[in-house]
Design a protein around this motif. Structure first.
Motif, PDB file in Angstrom:
ATOM      1  N   ILE A   8       0.862  -1.175   0.000  1.00  0.00           N
ATOM      2  CA  ILE A   8       0.000   0.000   0.000  1.00  0.00           C
ATOM      3  C   ILE A   8       0.901   1.228   0.000  1.00  0.00           C
ATOM      4  O   ILE A   8       1.784   1.365   0.841  1.00  0.00           O
ATOM      5  CB  ILE A   8      -0.920   0.022   1.238  1.00  0.00           C
ATOM      6  N   HIS A   9       0.654   2.122  -0.962  1.00  0.00           N
ATOM      7  CA  HIS A   9       1.446   3.353  -1.070  1.00  0.00           C
ATOM      8  C   HIS A   9       0.501   4.534  -0.895  1.00  0.00           C
ATOM      9  O   HIS A   9      -0.455   4.688  -1.657  1.00  0.00           O
ATOM     10  CB  HIS A   9       2.150   3.419  -2.425  1.00  0.00           C
ATOM     11  N   LEU A  10       0.756   5.369   0.101  1.00  0.00           N
ATOM     12  CA  LEU A  10      -0.051   6.555   0.364  1.00  0.00           C
ATOM     13  C   LEU A  10       0.772   7.791   0.066  1.00  0.00           C
ATOM     14  O   LEU A  10       1.936   7.878   0.467  1.00  0.00           O
ATOM     15  CB  LEU A  10      -0.489   6.602   1.825  1.00  0.00           C
ATOM     16  N   LYS A  11       0.161   8.749  -0.606  1.00  0.00           N
ATOM     17  CA  LYS A  11       0.831  10.025  -0.871  1.00  0.00           C
ATOM     18  C   LYS A  11      -0.148  11.134  -0.519  1.00  0.00           C
ATOM     19  O   LYS A  11      -1.235  11.206  -1.084  1.00  0.00           O
ATOM     20  CB  LYS A  11       1.235  10.136  -2.329  1.00  0.00           C
ATOM     21  N   ILE A  12       0.233  11.975   0.437  1.00  0.00           N
ATOM     22  CA  ILE A  12      -0.624  13.072   0.878  1.00  0.00           C
ATOM     23  C   ILE A  12       0.145  14.367   0.680  1.00  0.00           C
ATOM     24  O   ILE A  12       1.259  14.524   1.174  1.00  0.00           O
ATOM     25  CB  ILE A  12      -1.023  12.901   2.360  1.00  0.00           C
ATOM     26  N   ARG A  13      -0.469  15.278  -0.054  1.00  0.00           N
ATOM     27  CA  ARG A  13       0.141  16.590  -0.310  1.00  0.00           C
ATOM     28  C   ARG A  13      -0.756  17.655   0.295  1.00  0.00           C
ATOM     29  O   ARG A  13      -1.863  17.897  -0.195  1.00  0.00           O
ATOM     30  CB  ARG A  13       0.293  16.832  -1.804  1.00  0.00           C
ATOM     31  N   LEU A  14      -0.265  18.273   1.336  1.00  0.00           N
ATOM     32  CA  LEU A  14      -1.015  19.277   2.087  1.00  0.00           C
ATOM     33  C   LEU A  14      -2.386  18.726   2.443  1.00  0.00           C
ATOM     34  O   LEU A  14      -2.510  17.610   2.900  1.00  0.00           O
ATOM     35  CB  LEU A  14      -1.094  20.578   1.305  1.00  0.00           C
ATOM     36  N   LEU A  15      -3.419  19.471   2.241  1.00  0.00           N
ATOM     37  CA  LEU A  15      -4.776  19.016   2.542  1.00  0.00           C
ATOM     38  C   LEU A  15      -5.617  18.832   1.296  1.00  0.00           C
ATOM     39  O   LEU A  15      -6.790  18.467   1.385  1.00  0.00           O
ATOM     40  CB  LEU A  15      -5.472  20.025   3.468  1.00  0.00           C
ATOM     41  N   PHE A  16      -5.037  19.075   0.135  1.00  0.00           N
ATOM     42  CA  PHE A  16      -5.831  19.137  -1.080  1.00  0.00           C
ATOM     43  C   PHE A  16      -5.746  17.915  -1.978  1.00  0.00           C
ATOM     44  O   PHE A  16      -6.586  17.721  -2.835  1.00  0.00           O
ATOM     45  CB  PHE A  16      -5.432  20.377  -1.896  1.00  0.00           C
ATOM     46  N   HIS A  17      -4.733  17.095  -1.801  1.00  0.00           N
ATOM     47  CA  HIS A  17      -4.528  15.989  -2.729  1.00  0.00           C
ATOM     48  C   HIS A  17      -3.959  14.787  -1.995  1.00  0.00           C
ATOM     49  O   HIS A  17      -2.970  14.902  -1.293  1.00  0.00           O
ATOM     50  CB  HIS A  17      -3.564  16.425  -3.843  1.00  0.00           C
TER      51      HIS A  17
END
Length: 77
Positions: A8-17
């Motif tokens: 499982i790969h999670l990528k979170i960029r700020l709060l928008f993406h």
């Protein structure tokens, strides 16, 4: 996140993406690591390609060792 059954790969960029890629081991045959260009080779970043799952994960640090760890988790030595 690497488990005994999936990756499982999670990528979170700020709060928008945010994105999540989940690849089950029973769907993938092999995993390959690639680094393209001078910058990726110097910084040791690359892309993981999963045969059979039709998925890839980019900007992976130390892609060769990560691919080796995934194959060991899959039971391929």
């Amino acid at each position: 996140i690497l488990t005994d059954q999936r990756l499982i790969h999670l990528k979170i960029r700020l709060l928008f993406h945010d994105t999540m890629v989940e690849v089950a081991f029973d769907r993938m045959k092999t995993v390959e690591a690639s680094k393209e260009g001078l910058i990726q080779n110097i910084l040791n970043y690359g892309t993981l390609h999963f045969e059979g799952a039709k998925a890839c994960i980019s900007l992976v640090p130390h892609p060769n060792s990560v691919a080796r760890d995934i194959e060991q988790s899959m039971g391929h030595n």
